[in-house]
Design an enzyme around this catalytic site. Structure first.
Site, PDB file in Angstrom:
ATOM      1  CG  ASP A 251     -21.834  -8.759  13.566  1.00  0.00           C
ATOM      2  OD1 ASP A 251     -22.714  -9.647  14.056  1.00  0.00           O
ATOM      3  OD2 ASP A 251     -21.841  -8.491  12.472  1.00  0.00           O
ATOM      4  CD  GLU A 320     -21.449 -13.071  15.485  1.00  0.00           C
ATOM      5  OE1 GLU A 320     -22.351 -13.928  15.078  1.00  0.00           O
ATOM      6  OE2 GLU A 320     -20.852 -12.434  15.118  1.00  0.00           O
TER       7      GLU A 320
HETATM    8  C1  GLC Z   1     -23.205 -11.925  12.874  1.00  0.00           C
HETATM    9  C2  GLC Z   1     -24.715 -11.639  13.291  1.00  0.00           C
HETATM   10  C3  GLC Z   1     -25.695 -11.989  11.888  1.00  0.00           C
HETATM   11  C4  GLC Z   1     -25.078 -11.304  10.775  1.00  0.00           C
HETATM   12  C5  GLC Z   1     -23.571 -11.348  10.491  1.00  0.00           C
HETATM   13  C6  GLC Z   1     -23.252 -10.316   9.585  1.00  0.00           C
HETATM   14  O1  GLC Z   1     -23.037 -13.208  12.622  1.00  0.00           O
HETATM   15  O2  GLC Z   1     -25.133 -12.211  14.431  1.00  0.00           O
HETATM   16  O3  GLC Z   1     -26.876 -12.001  12.064  1.00  0.00           O
HETATM   17  O4  GLC Z   1     -25.899 -11.752   9.626  1.00  0.00           O
HETATM   18  O5  GLC Z   1     -22.919 -11.233  11.677  1.00  0.00           O
HETATM   19  O6  GLC Z   1     -23.371  -9.019  10.142  1.00  0.00           O
END
Ligand code: GLC
Length: 599
Positions: A251, A320
């Site tokens: 993440d 991500e």
């Molecule tokens: C990422 C996740 C999202 C979350 C954010 C904070 O973007 O995909 O759902 O709110 O991180 O952890």
């Protein structure tokens, strides 16, 4: 490998194609790119599963409820795993199910090595993992290292300890600016609205320091300059790898390092990529403009983790990393960093011919340059479902949803384009992601009332941005068996489904020719059969006209019609199509896609 330049060209179609009874006169193509039929992408011929895998995202709250409390859980998933084997995916990525106060639906972790009782316990996880592996499905878990929950013992200890203590050094605490430190240390805006800073009350009862949180105030950012944080996360990775997981989705893999001195940001954007809008900036300028996204020192962390991953057999990690352009994102997948990264450029490219050409070419170029496969993705738990996006006019910023007072999307149009875009995407070489429910053609819940909303964005912006709940609604399994269409045995459901979900239930689509579920199954089956994930890609100018677009991958032509008039098809066997009842003799209608095995 040949990568096209930006050249305006005229293409002459071969007599062979024109002789196939096509009446419409061809106009020359004058698009950027597409200059010839050269092979643009050659897959690496090796056995690394993640280079070609189709990975299905489970949002644990909403996949299947095993105990009837209205909240999805691990036992619920285990009982429904066969449906994913039948769908034909290779792996499952789970959004977080770790111990958490659930302030951001589990992306606020209070214990990285345990399961939240909402979802079950470690024994349930072991059972799920064993069953998945027995069915040939790999499991990827979601690691959230940028921030913890404010209820994590590390943060609680930091609050109780004095300024400058080792406990505070686990997070990013600073004195405020101005009179008695009343002003936040800088101007950084939270992704969910408001400031990234919250002031604490010190143990002596006085107003004191501020702590940083890119997201909600319940999600304090960890201090990745601190070696102890790095050591703790090494252990978290090893904990799950030892348990047998096949990898991680990491993440916010672009946010962990903040620019030294925490200077003000120059781009007050709440989007995850921050300066995405500043298309004319160089990567180095973007790093300065956005001091908390994509800082170069983050790559040392990527490399440290890759060593851990590679010390186990056959594991992988996906980032991500919302860092655009793709050339910048590709730095996250250099050979000693992540295995994969989500292709957010493609996700938002749009369903039109020019955008598809540009995005696909950019993807091959950027990822190819570092020897990584591209991934392809259209929907996830942070984004309006793509079948709904394609039925809307205009765009909302990433992370925003649709509420009852907004212009409502055209459901049928969105579904048609959504099916077509998926069929176009799944023929491409590389890895692909599917978000739960898209195999049913499930639309976003666009009329969810405020009283049900849970996304912190809704609360931090006082309802101005409705947030992401609309794409997180529980799945319908059996139409009409109860109020949640079989999501739970009791009809309970943590978010209510819209009425339309009954029509999309899995049991109504299973075995029904032309249904979206059967379309996905067929796409995945043919993709595997013809090894398209590991294939070689070229544009197919011989099957492309002014409005259509075609490519060939491993002897399979994938043709999309974006135009108003039907398109004549080349000879060959129709492997799969979005157009119900299409045969090789028929013409492909607009917003439809076909895969043809060339003879
Ligand atoms: C990422 C996740 C999202 C979350 C954010 C904070 O973007 O995909 O759902 O709110 O991180 O952890």
């Amino acid at each position: 490998m040949t990568i096209f330049g930006n050249v305006l060209v005229t293409v002459h179609f071969t007599a062979d194609y024109l002789s196939r009874g096509r009446s419409k006169s061809f106009r020359a193509i004058t698009l950027l790119g597409m200059t010839n039929n050269d092979v643009l992408y050659i897959s690496k011929a090796d056995a690394e599963w993640w280079r070609t895998a189709v990975i299905y995202q489970i949002y644990p709250r909403s996949f299947a409820d095993g105990n009837g409390d209205g909240m999805g859980d691990l036992k619920g998933v285990t009982t429904r795993l066969e449906s994913l084997q039948e769908l034909g995916v290779d792996a499952i990525w789970f959004s977080p199910f770790f111990k958490s106060p659930q302030k951001d639906a589990g992306y606020d972790v209070s214990d990285y090595k345990d399961i939240d009782p909402l979802f079950g316990n470690l024994a349930d996880f072991d059972e799920l993992l064993a069953r998945a592996h027995a069915l040939g499905l790999r499991i990827i878990v979601d690691l959230v290292p940028n921030h913890s929950s404010d209820q994590h013992e590390w943060f609680q200890a930091a609050l109780k300890s004095p300024k400058g203590s080792p406990e505070r050094e686990m997070y990013i605490f600073r004195d405020g600016k101005g009179w008695f430190g009343r002003k936040a240390p800088n101007n950084w805006p939270s992704v969910f609205g408001g400031s990234q800073w919250t002031r604490i009350t010190e143990p002596n009862g006085k107003k004191g320091q501020w702590y940083l949180h890119i997201f909600d105030s319940s999600q304090p950012d960890l201090n990745w300059e601190n070696e102890r944080v790095r050591d703790e996360f090494d252990k978290v990775l090893q904990f799950w790898l030892d348990r047998g997981v096949d990898g991680f989705r990491i993440d916010v893999a672009h946010g962990m390092i903040k620019r030294a001195g925490l200077p003000d940001t120059k781009t007050i954007s709440t989007e995850m990529g921050g300066a995405k809008a500043e298309a004319d900036m160089t990567i180095e300028e973007l790093e300065v403009a956005n001091p908390y996204w994509g800082q170069p020192e983050v790559h040392a962390i990527n490399r440290r983790w890759r060593k851990i991953i590679d010390s186990y057999n056959d594991r992988a990690m996906a980032a991500e990393a919302w860092v655009l352009p793709l050339e910048r994102m590709a730095r996250w997948v250099r050979p000693d960093e992540y295995n994969q990264t989500f292709n957010f450029g493609y996700m938002f490219a749009g369903w039109n011919k020019e955008a598809q050409i540009k995005s696909i070419e950019e993807s091959f170029e950027a990822f190819g340059a570092v020897g990584a496969p591209s991934t392809w993705v259209l929907s996830n738990h942070d984004t309006i479902r793509h079948v709904t996006r394609y039925g809307m006019t205009g765009n909302l910023p990433q992370g925003d949803g649709i509420g009852p007072s907004y212009a409502q999307p055209d459901e049928a149009l969105g579904l048609r384009k959504g099916r077509a875009s998926t069929a176009f995407m799944l023929g491409l070489p590389g890895g692909a992601y599917i978000y739960q429910g898209e195999e049913l053609g499930l639309p976003e819940h666009t009329t969810l009332e405020g009283k049900y909303r849970q996304d912190p964005t809704y609360f931090r912006t006082k309802g101005e941005r409705v947030g992401r709940d609309g794409c997180r609604v529980p799945l319908p399994w059996e139409a009409g068996v109860n109020e949640s269409n079989g999501f739970s045995s009791t009809g309970e459901s943590w978010l209510p489904q819209p009425d339309s979900y009954k029509r999309y239930a899995r049991d109504l689509q299973r075995g029904i020719a032309g249904s979206t579920l059967e379309l996905y199954k067929r796409l995945l089956k043919e993709r595997k059969e013809h090894n398209l994930g590991g294939g070689n890609f070229r544009w197919a100018l011989e099957f492309t006209d002014e409005h259509s677009l075609a490519y060939v991958n491993n002897g399979v032509a994938v043709i999309a019609n974006f135009g108003p008039e039907p398109v004549q098809l080349p000879a060959g066997e129709v492997l799969v199509t979005t157009q119900v009842d299409l045969t090789a003799e028929h013409e492909l209608e607009h917003d439809q896609v076909v895969w043809i095995k060339l003879s």
